[in-house]
Design a protein around this motif. Structure first.
Motif, PDB file in Angstrom:
ATOM      1  N   PHE A  49       2.642  -0.039   5.350  1.00 23.51           N
ATOM      2  CA  PHE A  49       3.578   0.466   6.346  1.00 23.51           C
ATOM      3  C   PHE A  49       3.643  -0.425   7.575  1.00 23.51           C
ATOM      4  CE2 PHE A  49       4.636   3.095  10.023  1.00 23.51           C
ATOM      5  CZ  PHE A  49       5.821   3.665   9.604  1.00 23.51           C
ATOM      6  N   GLY A 242       2.645   6.484   9.256  1.00 23.47           N
ATOM      7  CA  GLY A 242       2.211   5.971   7.963  1.00 23.47           C
ATOM      8  C   GLY A 242       0.749   6.170   7.664  1.00 23.47           C
ATOM      9  N   PRO A 267       8.454  11.924   8.674  1.00 29.18           N
ATOM     10  CA  PRO A 267       9.399  10.997   8.047  1.00 29.18           C
ATOM     11  C   PRO A 267      10.794  11.603   7.914  1.00 29.18           C
ATOM     12  CG  PRO A 267       7.990  11.973   6.380  1.00 29.18           C
ATOM     13  CD  PRO A 267       7.477  12.471   7.704  1.00 29.18           C
TER      14      PRO A 267
END
Length: 412
Positions: A49, A242, A267
């Motif tokens: 990420f 992440g 997210p």
């Protein structure tokens, strides 16, 4: 007929003229249109990420350079961009800084993570270089990079004190959680520890557990057990985007308290285990500039967190150079507050030509960024409005807007 040219405009005009005649002698040196060296310091070789974040930041900075250069550049000079990889390694970060210094760079966008920013901040005055981080948010960086009255470190991301105060409000208020006991669960680095410490010092309930967790693990049985055994009414979770495996493991456990999440952890496609959790986030600005940058970078959509901040950092440095009439690190530092806020004419993404026209006429400008209004204070960091949100199925319900005035007098 007399034509008025402001002092700032005169200096900019002089910087674009040939070094001939009395003008060159008057200004005390050779004039020219040599490129201005700026850089980006990013963890490009990191997998996962954070590597994606670095790639998106690079694209945003490159886009800002392209927009500025297409408009003629600051002082009529092009920006040349150098991109250096930190590898999340302090030694490599120092080498990247030295490479930029050797090339004559006067400033750069970065670093991305707090630990690397901490390493480089004290080196900046020695290199006579300015850094604007798009995503390093630790409270200690508010005073970083200071020498002789000049601050060589700024940022376009908000100080973590802001989101800590918002998270504490959610934990304290009976309108939201109203927790009598609180646990903190935080990533084991400078960012996580700093955020957790600030939350703990601002909650009204008792802190019954303070649990750091390492990164890159699949199981977190010890950390989960400590939170469960604490019996806390709520857990404040502080981590980078992440890095949320431990959060998922906690939701699979017997823990039944409430959750308050730090910024950037929810997210676009919201997983079921986040349902009902509270969040603190900078109030999104769906301005023309934000929309335009998303359009320019549509091939990498959705943009990784803080990508817009990287664009704003480069653009602000270019504006500061043009307003100052000279390309130095000190000039950037001295002019950032002015071009980022105040009562000037509003400019935004890809408005560099309009901005320089205004500045050359002696007018002030107020850059409204892709990330936020980016009104920088004396510490060269923004004071942003924040949203309290709560996950409701596949969406985030916006519960309360805390304007920038909420934080005034609370940031010490």
């Amino acid at each position: 007929m007399n034509t008025y040219v402001s002092r700032r405009g005169y200096l900019r005009l002089a910087s674009t003229l040939p070094a001939t005649g009395a003008l060159a002698g008057c200004l005390g040196g050779r004039l020219g249109r040599s490129p201005i060296q700026l850089g980006a310091v990013l963890p490009l070789s990191v997998d996962g990420f954070l590597g994606t974040v670095a790639e998106h930041h690079q694209r945003a900075v490159e886009q800002a350079v392209a927009d500025v250069n297409r408009a003629g550049g600051p002082l009529g000079r092009e920006i040349e961009l150098m991109v250096e990889d930190t590898e999340l390694n302090p030694k490599r970060a120092r080498k990247a800084l030295q490479t930029l210094s050797d090339a004559g760079a006067i400033g750069f966008v970065g670093p991305v993570v707090t630990d690397i920013s901490m390493v480089l901040a004290d080196e900046l005055p020695k290199k006579d270089m300015f850094a604007v981080s798009p995503s390093s948010t630790h409270p200690a960086l508010a005073s970083a990079g200071m020498s002789g009255g000049t601050k060589f470190f700024g940022r376009t991301a908000a100080n973590d004190i802001q989101q800590a105060l918002v998270m504490a409000k959610v934990l304290n208020s009976d309108h939201y959680v109203g927790a009598d006991t609180v646990a903190t669960l935080y990533v084991d680095n400078s960012f996580g520890k700093g955020l957790a410490d600030t939350i703990e010092s601002n909650v009204s309930g008792d802190v019954v557990a303070s649990v750091p967790f390492p990164t890159d693990r699949e199981t977190y049985s010890m950390q989960v057990a400590e939170i469960v055994n604490s019996g806390a009414d709520a857990v404040a979770f502080a981590s980078e985007p992440g890095n949320t495996t431990v959060l998922e493991r906690l939701t699979e456990s017997s823990y039944g308290g409430e959750y308050v999440l730090s910024e950037g952890l929810i997210p676009t496609e919201i997983p079921p285990h986040l349902d009902g959790m509270y969040s603190a986030s900078v109030a999104a600005t769906n301005t023309t500039g934000a929309i335009e940058l998303r359009q320019k970078l549509r091939d990498i959509a959705p943009l990784a967190p803080y990508t817009q901040h990287a664009y704003d950092g480069l653009f602000l440095m270019a504006l500061a150079i043009h307003q100052a009439g000279t390309a130095t690190a000190t000039a950037i530092s001295d002019n950032l507050v002015s071009v980022s806020g105040g009562r000037g004419q509003t400019v935004s993404v890809d408005d560099f030509e309009r901005a320089t026209t205004l500045l050359d006429a002696g007018r002030d400008v107020n850059y409204q960024g892709a990330s936020s209004s980016v009104d920088l204070n004396a510490n060269l960091e923004p004071l942003n409005a924040y949203l309290i949100g709560q996950v409701d199925g596949a969406t985030i319900a916006e519960l309360e807007l805390l304007r920038a005035s909420f934080f005034e007098g609370r940031m010490d």
